[in-house]
Design an enzyme around this catalytic site. Structure first.
Site, mmCIF file in Angstrom:
data_model
loop_
_atom_site.group_PDB
_atom_site.id
_atom_site.type_symbol
_atom_site.label_atom_id
_atom_site.label_comp_id
_atom_site.label_asym_id
_atom_site.label_seq_id
_atom_site.Cartn_x
_atom_site.Cartn_y
_atom_site.Cartn_z
ATOM 1 N N CYS A 132 -35.294 2.346 -66.349
ATOM 2 C CA CYS A 132 -35.071 1.245 -67.630
ATOM 3 C C CYS A 132 -33.453 0.695 -67.389
ATOM 4 C CB CYS A 132 -35.149 1.727 -68.879
ATOM 5 S SG CYS A 132 -34.818 0.790 -70.461
ATOM 6 N N CYS A 177 -31.822 0.570 -70.791
ATOM 7 C CA CYS A 177 -31.363 1.625 -71.475
ATOM 8 C C CYS A 177 -30.112 2.191 -70.606
ATOM 9 C CB CYS A 177 -32.542 2.604 -71.484
ATOM 10 S SG CYS A 177 -33.927 2.001 -71.663
ATOM 11 N N ASP A 178 -30.327 2.148 -69.353
ATOM 12 C CA ASP A 178 -29.094 2.836 -68.692
ATOM 13 C C ASP A 178 -28.227 2.181 -67.646
ATOM 14 O OD1 ASP A 178 -30.380 5.247 -69.758
ATOM 15 O OD2 ASP A 178 -31.802 5.045 -68.033
#
Ligand code: NAP
Length: 306
Positions: free
Chosen positions: A135, A138-139
């Site tokens: 992701c 997200c990261d």
């Protein structure tokens, strides 16, 4: 007479727990069946920086533990078991669990989520959250001024690669063929972005590193040459699978198996059955959007029961 519940929630990610919190606070005495991976996808991530309400990064497993405690605290009965069979078409829905019990309910909220597909390589789980992710939203932020690679050739891979150019100095797009599946407009954007470097006809065969991912081994499928690429982060974007096997043949789904709901609603094709989170959403796939849909589902259940 078997007890008939108001609402049973299947799944324990942000959608499920949020639905439980709202349903419990509406005095519906919800039951949540947590499934085989209690807490869902966030339990396999580390730092979370985009869930509102926290100044500093929080840990994914901790966030899910808090949601679970909050749901229990407001009155949700949480059953650590798995649903093995559902009968949704009757007015009173029936769910069989792997602990041998059967639950009856007027309504069901499905929040079983989706799982990112992984490559199936040795060490894959060890490096998740330590250089390996599924992701970018997200990261990606953790790879500021670093070099990263995205694996895949579809829309997700293209979007993730473009997103990562905001942080990384170089983004390799590694695809197993010499043609992308992604939409033409995305392909154009990739070509025009000087930070993107394509590696065609190649597959990742090994992940190397001690505690953190340091490099990957690649095989060129045309000449079988093996090479090593030093890299700070790898994002796998080879698709997701919604966890909907259990509901096949009962609920309307799209060709990829995502549950279809009414527009701007969590109502499914069966009255009294609602779906929230990644199980019905292949576009946003965020904890906060899943939580929002969980809230919607509980409010719609309340209205339905009224
Ligand atoms: P996808 O379209 O199924 O693409 C998966 C990609 O991963 C393909 O290029 C595939 O290669 C590759 N792949 C699959 N298994 C692999 C493996 N084991 N090793 C290496 N490569 C592998 O998946 P997606 O990109 O996640 O998209 C899923 C759906 O969501 C699609 O319908 C997509 O259009 C949609 N989506 C839409 C948007 C948008 O509209 N903005 C954004 C994201 C996703 P091959 O090409 O060789 O098969």
């Amino acid at each position: 007479m078997a007890e008939i519940n108001n609402v049973i929630i299947i799944g324990s990610g942000p959608a499920g727990y949020t639905a439980a919190i709202y349903a419990a606070r509406a005095n519906l005495n919800p039951i949540l069946v947590s499934g085989f991976q209690p807490g869902g996808q966030l339990t396999i991530t580390t730092d979370v920086e985009n869930y509102p309400g926290y100044e500093d990064p929080i840990q994914g497993p901790w966030l899910m533990e808090q949601m679970q405690k909050q749901a229990a605290h407001v009155g949700t009965e949480i059953i650590n078991s798995q649903v093995t069979e559902v009968f949704l078409n009757e007015k009173i829905k029936k769910l069989n669990l792997d602990n041998g019990t059967t639950l009856n309910s007027k309504t069901v909220i499905i929040s079983t989520g989706a799982q990112a597909r992984w490559l199936g390589l040795e060490n894959e789980s060890k490096f998740q959250g330590h250089g390996l992710s599924a992701c970018a939203t997200c990261d990606g932020f953790f790879f500021k001024d670093k070099e990263v690679a995205v694996i895949g050739g579809g829309n997700s891979a293209a979007e993730e690669a473009l997103f990562l150019t905001k942080f990384a100095t170089k983004v390799y797009l590694i695809h197993r063929r010499d043609k992308l599946r992604a939409e033409k407009i995305l392909q154009e954007r990739l070509k025009q972005n000087s930070k993107i470097k394509f590696i065609w006809n190649s597959e990742v065969t090994k992940l190397n590193g001690n505690d953190e991912l340091e490099s990957i081994e690649l095989i060129d499928k045309q000449d079988n040459k093996i090479s090593n690429l030093k890299i700070d982060g790898v994002f796998i974007a080879i698709g997701h699978d919604p966890a909907t096997q259990l509901f096949k043949g009962q609920l309307k789904m799209d060709e990829a198996g995502y549950i279809i709901t009414d527009p701007d609603s969590t109502k499914t094709s069966i009255e009294g059955v609602f779906a929230a989170g990644d199980v019905k959403d292949k576009i946003y796939r965020q904890a906060v959007t899943a939580a929002g849909m969980g809230c919607m589902a509980a409010l719609e259940v309340e209205k339905y029961l009224d």
